[in-house]
Design a protein around this motif. Structure first.
Motif, PDB file in Angstrom:
ATOM      1  N   LEU A 168      97.516 -35.004  29.888  1.00 59.22           N
ATOM      2  CA  LEU A 168      97.832 -34.525  28.539  1.00 59.22           C
ATOM      3  C   LEU A 168      97.606 -33.021  28.444  1.00 59.22           C
ATOM      4  CD1 LEU A 168      98.591 -35.146  25.616  1.00 59.22           C
ATOM      5  CD2 LEU A 168      96.202 -35.736  25.184  1.00 59.22           C
ATOM      6  N   MET A 169      98.599 -32.351  27.867  1.00 55.36           N
ATOM      7  CA  MET A 169      98.507 -30.905  27.709  1.00 55.36           C
ATOM      8  C   MET A 169      98.685 -30.543  26.239  1.00 55.36           C
ATOM      9  SD  MET A 169     100.564 -28.300  30.111  1.00 55.36           S
ATOM     10  CE  MET A 169     100.501 -26.554  29.802  1.00 55.36           C
ATOM     11  N   PHE A 170      97.849 -29.653  25.742  1.00 53.72           N
ATOM     12  CA  PHE A 170      97.977 -29.139  24.380  1.00 53.72           C
ATOM     13  C   PHE A 170      98.513 -27.709  24.462  1.00 53.72           C
ATOM     14  CE2 PHE A 170      94.935 -32.520  23.958  1.00 53.72           C
ATOM     15  CZ  PHE A 170      95.159 -33.050  22.691  1.00 53.72           C
ATOM     16  N   VAL A 171      99.507 -27.417  23.625  1.00 53.03           N
ATOM     17  CA  VAL A 171     100.072 -26.062  23.627  1.00 53.03           C
ATOM     18  C   VAL A 171      99.970 -25.478  22.220  1.00 53.03           C
ATOM     19  CG1 VAL A 171     102.150 -24.672  23.985  1.00 53.03           C
ATOM     20  CG2 VAL A 171     101.651 -26.583  25.531  1.00 53.03           C
ATOM     21  N   GLY A 172      99.313 -24.327  22.125  1.00 56.26           N
ATOM     22  CA  GLY A 172      99.162 -23.645  20.844  1.00 56.26           C
ATOM     23  C   GLY A 172     100.031 -22.409  20.781  1.00 56.26           C
ATOM     24  N   GLU A 173      99.668 -21.520  19.850  1.00 53.64           N
ATOM     25  CA  GLU A 173     100.513 -20.350  19.568  1.00 53.64           C
ATOM     26  C   GLU A 173     100.147 -19.148  20.444  1.00 53.64           C
ATOM     27  OE1 GLU A 173     101.335 -19.583  15.345  1.00 53.64           O
ATOM     28  OE2 GLU A 173     100.573 -17.563  15.666  1.00 53.64           O
ATOM     29  N   ALA A 174      98.972 -18.616  20.191  1.00 49.39           N
ATOM     30  CA  ALA A 174      98.539 -17.396  20.881  1.00 49.39           C
ATOM     31  C   ALA A 174      97.035 -17.244  20.677  1.00 49.39           C
ATOM     32  CB  ALA A 174      99.258 -16.185  20.302  1.00 49.39           C
ATOM     33  N   PRO A 175      96.369 -16.515  21.567  1.00 54.75           N
ATOM     34  CA  PRO A 175      94.928 -16.319  21.379  1.00 54.75           C
ATOM     35  C   PRO A 175      94.641 -15.541  20.092  1.00 54.75           C
ATOM     36  CG  PRO A 175      95.679 -15.507  23.540  1.00 54.75           C
ATOM     37  CD  PRO A 175      96.899 -15.845  22.756  1.00 54.75           C
ATOM     38  N   GLY A 176      93.529 -15.870  19.468  1.00 62.84           N
ATOM     39  CA  GLY A 176      93.024 -15.082  18.353  1.00 62.84           C
ATOM     40  C   GLY A 176      91.931 -14.151  18.868  1.00 62.84           C
ATOM     41  N   ALA A 177      91.175 -13.588  17.922  1.00 63.30           N
ATOM     42  CA  ALA A 177      90.160 -12.596  18.309  1.00 63.30           C
ATOM     43  C   ALA A 177      89.097 -13.200  19.229  1.00 63.30           C
ATOM     44  CB  ALA A 177      89.519 -12.011  17.052  1.00 63.30           C
ATOM     45  N   ILE A 203      88.830 -21.459  21.249  1.00 61.75           N
ATOM     46  CA  ILE A 203      87.370 -21.559  21.170  1.00 61.75           C
ATOM     47  C   ILE A 203      86.838 -21.016  19.834  1.00 61.75           C
ATOM     48  CG2 ILE A 203      86.552 -21.678  23.580  1.00 61.75           C
ATOM     49  CD1 ILE A 203      86.424 -18.460  22.793  1.00 61.75           C
ATOM     50  N   GLY A 204      87.714 -20.457  19.007  1.00 63.50           N
ATOM     51  CA  GLY A 204      87.299 -20.036  17.662  1.00 63.50           C
ATOM     52  C   GLY A 204      87.220 -21.258  16.743  1.00 63.50           C
ATOM     53  N   LYS A 205      87.278 -20.999  15.446  1.00 60.69           N
ATOM     54  CA  LYS A 205      87.112 -22.113  14.477  1.00 60.69           C
ATOM     55  C   LYS A 205      88.181 -23.193  14.661  1.00 60.69           C
ATOM     56  CE  LYS A 205      84.252 -20.523  10.765  1.00 60.69           C
ATOM     57  NZ  LYS A 205      84.293 -19.065  10.441  1.00 60.69           N
ATOM     58  N   ALA A 206      89.444 -22.772  14.777  1.00 65.64           N
ATOM     59  CA  ALA A 206      90.527 -23.755  14.974  1.00 65.64           C
ATOM     60  C   ALA A 206      90.324 -24.478  16.309  1.00 65.64           C
ATOM     61  CB  ALA A 206      91.883 -23.060  14.943  1.00 65.64           C
ATOM     62  N   GLY A 207      89.871 -23.740  17.290  1.00 66.09           N
ATOM     63  CA  GLY A 207      89.646 -24.334  18.608  1.00 66.09           C
ATOM     64  C   GLY A 207      88.536 -25.373  18.586  1.00 66.09           C
ATOM     65  N   GLN A 208      87.494 -25.077  17.788  1.00 67.95           N
ATOM     66  CA  GLN A 208      86.400 -26.058  17.692  1.00 67.95           C
ATOM     67  C   GLN A 208      86.894 -27.353  17.058  1.00 67.95           C
ATOM     68  OE1 GLN A 208      83.225 -23.800  15.812  1.00 67.95           O
ATOM     69  NE2 GLN A 208      83.469 -22.250  17.399  1.00 67.95           N
ATOM     70  N   LEU A 209      87.819 -27.201  16.102  1.00 66.11           N
ATOM     71  CA  LEU A 209      88.392 -28.409  15.494  1.00 66.11           C
ATOM     72  C   LEU A 209      89.270 -29.149  16.516  1.00 66.11           C
ATOM     73  CD1 LEU A 209      88.842 -30.304  13.181  1.00 66.11           C
ATOM     74  CD2 LEU A 209      90.515 -28.712  12.213  1.00 66.11           C
ATOM     75  N   LEU A 210      90.028 -28.399  17.292  1.00 63.34           N
ATOM     76  CA  LEU A 210      90.841 -29.047  18.334  1.00 63.34           C
ATOM     77  C   LEU A 210      89.933 -29.792  19.318  1.00 63.34           C
ATOM     78  CD1 LEU A 210      93.535 -29.580  19.790  1.00 63.34           C
ATOM     79  CD2 LEU A 210      93.179 -27.453  21.061  1.00 63.34           C
ATOM     80  N   THR A 211      88.825 -29.183  19.667  1.00 66.24           N
ATOM     81  CA  THR A 211      87.886 -29.843  20.592  1.00 66.24           C
ATOM     82  C   THR A 211      87.406 -31.169  19.991  1.00 66.24           C
ATOM     83  OG1 THR A 211      87.200 -27.691  21.417  1.00 66.24           O
ATOM     84  CG2 THR A 211      85.722 -29.531  21.889  1.00 66.24           C
ATOM     85  N   LYS A 212      87.137 -31.163  18.686  1.00 64.69           N
ATOM     86  CA  LYS A 212      86.697 -32.413  18.021  1.00 64.69           C
ATOM     87  C   LYS A 212      87.802 -33.467  18.066  1.00 64.69           C
ATOM     88  CE  LYS A 212      83.313 -30.710  14.724  1.00 64.69           C
ATOM     89  NZ  LYS A 212      83.159 -30.281  13.343  1.00 64.69           N
TER      90      LYS A 212
END
Ligand code: URA
Length: 226
Positions: A60-69, A79-88
């Motif tokens: 399984l592969m997840f594809v997002g938009e672009a890195p944030g800060a 790994i930012g806030k949205a990333g932490q939610l994706l991890t959950k």
């Protein structure tokens, strides 16, 4: 005279890589992407290229938009806030960041000249320039399913712009690989309604079913009203 046997036409298949070949191909790709300067504005504004993370043998592969800060600073996608939610979300599927592969359409943080905060969407030209790298990642990994997170990922991979709320929840196909469009986790941070969380979760249940993963009763009922 007996008729000549006709050779069965086999459908064209993606090349299959053994484990060492996959690792070498991904390492070679990474070595090409890290010093990329094809978008001079991004090359000069970024802290580093954010290549991708996870298991190169992932189903399984997840594809997002672009890195944030945060991703630009730490060199890892989501790994930012949205990333932490994706991890959950990944963990709720009984998977982990280590057992899937996570990448973005763009490998550099979109620059925001004159702004001290905030992100911007990748331009069509940036997406076209960077997309070959993602396509190579997909070709090497050969996942059994892809989750496209948000409108930019869907536009980048499928060229479809009819709206994420129309597309989410229905299987699409990317080069023969089943692709599930769903909302970007950043959307769920902006819209905390249980109903929106449930929509993303239903999309993930479809992915789990497609991959033949076991689904518990508890998992089936996540984000349903009590
Ligand atoms: N949003 C994305 O689309 N990708 C990231 O890596 C982080 C936030």
């Amino acid at each position: 005279m007996p008729a000549k046997p006709v050779a069965a036409k086999s459908a064209p298949t993606a090349p299959t890589f053994d484990s060492d070949t996959k690792a070498a191909a991904m390492a070679e790709l990474r070595a090409r992407v890290i010093p990329c300067i094809k978008c001079p504005n991004l090359a000069s504004s970024r802290t580093q290229v954010v290549f991708g993370v996870g298991d190169i043998h992932a189903q399984l592969m997840f594809v997002g938009e672009a890195p944030g800060a945060d991703e630009d600073e730490q060199g890892e996608p989501f790994i930012g806030k949205a990333g932490q939610l994706l991890t959950k979300i990944i963990q709720a599927m009984a998977l982990s960041r280590e057992t899937v592969y996570i990448a973005n359409i763009l490998k550099c943080r979109p620059d925001t000249p004159g702004q001290t905060a905030g992100n911007r969407k990748p331009t069509p030209a940036e997406m076209e320039t960077c997309k070959p790298y993602l396509l190579e990642q997909i070709r090497i990994i050969q996942p059994r399913a892809i989750v496209a997170l948000g409108a930019t990922a869907i536009d980048g991979l499928l060229g479809k712009t009819e709206g994420i709320s129309k597309l989410r929840g229905s299987w699409q196909e990317f080069q023969g690989i089943p692709l599930m469009p769903t909302y970007h986790p950043a959307y769920l941070l902006r819209n905390q309604a249980l109903s929106e969380k449930r929509k993303v979760w239903e999309d993930m249940l479809l992915v789990m079913e497609k991959l033949g993963m076991p689904i518990s009763e508890k998992q089936r009922n996540f984000f349903l009203k009590a």
